[in-house]
Design an enzyme around this catalytic site. Structure first.
Site, PDB file in Angstrom:
ATOM      1  N   GLY A  36       0.843  -1.208   0.000  1.00  0.00           N
ATOM      2  CA  GLY A  36       0.000   0.000   0.000  1.00  0.00           C
ATOM      3  C   GLY A  36       0.869   1.246   0.000  1.00  0.00           C
ATOM      4  O   GLY A  36       0.692   2.164  -0.807  1.00  0.00           O
ATOM      5  N   HIS A  37       1.854   1.269   0.916  1.00  0.00           N
ATOM      6  CA  HIS A  37       2.786   2.407   0.970  1.00  0.00           C
ATOM      7  C   HIS A  37       3.549   2.530  -0.358  1.00  0.00           C
ATOM      8  O   HIS A  37       3.736   3.626  -0.881  1.00  0.00           O
ATOM      9  CB  HIS A  37       3.823   2.204   2.079  1.00  0.00           C
ATOM     10  CG  HIS A  37       3.261   2.181   3.463  1.00  0.00           C
ATOM     11  ND1 HIS A  37       3.344   1.071   4.274  1.00  0.00           N
ATOM     12  CD2 HIS A  37       2.646   3.134   4.204  1.00  0.00           C
ATOM     13  CE1 HIS A  37       2.798   1.341   5.446  1.00  0.00           C
ATOM     14  NE2 HIS A  37       2.364   2.585   5.442  1.00  0.00           N
ATOM     15  N   GLN A 155      -8.609  10.750   7.270  1.00  0.00           N
ATOM     16  CA  GLN A 155      -7.325  11.482   7.342  1.00  0.00           C
ATOM     17  C   GLN A 155      -7.062  12.241   6.038  1.00  0.00           C
ATOM     18  O   GLN A 155      -6.628  13.403   6.049  1.00  0.00           O
ATOM     19  CB  GLN A 155      -6.201  10.493   7.618  1.00  0.00           C
ATOM     20  CG  GLN A 155      -4.808  11.069   7.460  1.00  0.00           C
ATOM     21  CD  GLN A 155      -3.746  10.064   7.833  1.00  0.00           C
ATOM     22  OE1 GLN A 155      -3.416   9.921   8.990  1.00  0.00           O
ATOM     23  NE2 GLN A 155      -3.197   9.353   6.859  1.00  0.00           N
TER      24      GLN A 155
HETATM   25  P1  AMP Z   1       0.748   4.847   7.778  1.00  0.00           P
HETATM   26  O1  AMP Z   1       2.155   4.390   7.688  1.00  0.00           O
HETATM   27  O2  AMP Z   1      -0.207   3.789   8.229  1.00  0.00           O
HETATM   28  O3  AMP Z   1       0.596   6.151   8.515  1.00  0.00           O
HETATM   29  O4  AMP Z   1       0.305   5.157   6.291  1.00  0.00           O
HETATM   30  C1  AMP Z   1       1.022   6.030   5.474  1.00  0.00           C
HETATM   31  C2  AMP Z   1       0.213   6.296   4.232  1.00  0.00           C
HETATM   32  O5  AMP Z   1      -0.023   5.076   3.547  1.00  0.00           O
HETATM   33  C3  AMP Z   1      -1.176   6.886   4.566  1.00  0.00           C
HETATM   34  O6  AMP Z   1      -1.488   7.882   3.618  1.00  0.00           O
HETATM   35  C4  AMP Z   1      -2.067   5.688   4.434  1.00  0.00           C
HETATM   36  O7  AMP Z   1      -3.413   6.000   4.118  1.00  0.00           O
HETATM   37  C5  AMP Z   1      -1.399   4.932   3.308  1.00  0.00           C
HETATM   38  N1  AMP Z   1      -1.789   3.526   3.354  1.00  0.00           N
HETATM   39  C6  AMP Z   1      -1.755   2.699   4.422  1.00  0.00           C
HETATM   40  N2  AMP Z   1      -2.252   1.499   4.109  1.00  0.00           N
HETATM   41  C7  AMP Z   1      -2.618   1.575   2.800  1.00  0.00           C
HETATM   42  C8  AMP Z   1      -3.217   0.649   1.883  1.00  0.00           C
HETATM   43  N3  AMP Z   1      -3.554  -0.584   2.249  1.00  0.00           N
HETATM   44  N4  AMP Z   1      -3.449   1.063   0.614  1.00  0.00           N
HETATM   45  C9  AMP Z   1      -3.118   2.326   0.231  1.00  0.00           C
HETATM   46  N5  AMP Z   1      -2.562   3.236   1.045  1.00  0.00           N
HETATM   47  C10 AMP Z   1      -2.318   2.865   2.313  1.00  0.00           C
END
Ligand code: AMP
Length: 282
Positions: A36-37, A155
């Site tokens: 995802g990241h 968010q």
């Molecule tokens: P985090 O590390 O959880 O703070 O996420 C960092 C970024 O990655 C944020 O913009 C999240 O929305 C995005 N993100 C996290 N999980 C996913 C996913 N499964 N698909 C797409 N983007 C994601």
């Protein structure tokens, strides 16, 4: 590959490499990186001259000390994954001290009410912490484009609102949710699930898809009752909320309107790990 642990080093480097026409793409993360990241980084690499990825577990957005303590920290592995994707990405992995300079507190933000719904209602202070760190990071990186996942849809809307209200010179882009093959939305928190729990957690997306299909013929109230009932029957899950909300205002859908876009939002605990997900309903 450049890895910066101090904001002064990153800003000095950016000053050196950028001209007024340089496009900087920015992907803020808390690490424990997954596909995802990486999809956000790919989007940034396609559209910018340079991409900066921050890896920072931001203490001020955690309203639960245990959640902060247990949050996975895997910097070495994260750097490997980023290097595999592109050696040109600039990684910014600062310490709490460097980011907050001894004052680890959040600033209060007004997001025109977006902050009182769902995650805001269940995680007091969370979005003040998010606003505080994202604003700080935007000031350091000064990105042209910033990429956020729809996985954290509230968010994403909050960051867009902050940018609009503070007139920050950055375009915020939402990117689709990446899922495991069983449908579970990818999340750093999934690392804390046993294999069995990960398999069981497929129920979350399965239920969201069923909710979407029901929403074509049923009221929001009926669809909510269906989701609540589904999780009541499964003792391993504790549903915190399922809400159907207007995508723009995040206010709950009372009566369906043809002119509005709706989304179903869920937060659910499995084995003490809190997972969130959402789905577009029309
Ligand atoms: P985090 O590390 O959880 O703070 O996420 C960092 C970024 O990655 C944020 O913009 C999240 O929305 C995005 N993100 C996290 N999980 C996913 C996913 N499964 N698909 C797409 N983007 C994601």
């Amino acid at each position: 590959m450049f890895i910066f642990t101090k904001k002064s080093d990153l800003t000095a480097h950016l000053k050196q490499i950028c001209t007024p026409k340089t496009k900087i793409g920015f992907v803020p993360t808390m690490g424990a990186l997954h596909q995802g990241h990486l999809s956000l980084m790919k989007e940034s690499l396609k559209n910018n001259s340079y991409t900066v990825v921050s890896i920072f577990v931001n203490p001020t957005q955690f309203n639960n000390a245990e959640d902060l303590e247990k949050y996975p920290r895997t910097l070495e592995r994260d750097v490997e994954k980023i290097t595999e994707l592109s050696k040109d990405i600039l990684v910014f992995a600062p310490s709490v001290e460097d980011m907050y300079e001894g004052n680890t507190k959040s600033i209060p933000f007004n997001y025109d009410g977006l902050e009182f719904q769902m995650e805001g209602a269940h995680r007091p202070g969370h979005f003040d912490g998010v606003g505080t760190i994202v604003k700080k990071l935007f000031e350091i990186v000064q990105p042209t484009n910033a990429y956020f996942g729809e996985k954290d849809f509230q968010q994403l809307q909050i960051v867009k609102k902050m940018v609009e209200k503070h007139k920050l010179p950055v375009s915020v882009h939402g990117c689709p949710i990446h899922r495991e093959t069983n449908g579970l939305a990818m999340s750093s928190r999934n690392e804390r699930l046993s294999e069995e729990a990960r398999n069981e957690a497929a129920l979350i997306y399965k239920t969201l898809k069923a909710a979407k299909s029901k929403f074509t013929k049923h009221s929001a109230k009926e669809v909510i009752a269906f989701v609540e009932d589904t999780f009541k029957k499964r003792p391993n899950f504790q549903l915190e909320y399922f809400e159907i909300a207007d995508e723009a205002t995040l206010l709950p859908c009372k009566r369906k309107s043809k002119t509005k876009k709706y989304r179903g939002f869920i937060a659910v605990f499995i084995n003490n790990v809190r997972l969130i997900d959402n789905i577009s309903l029309n």
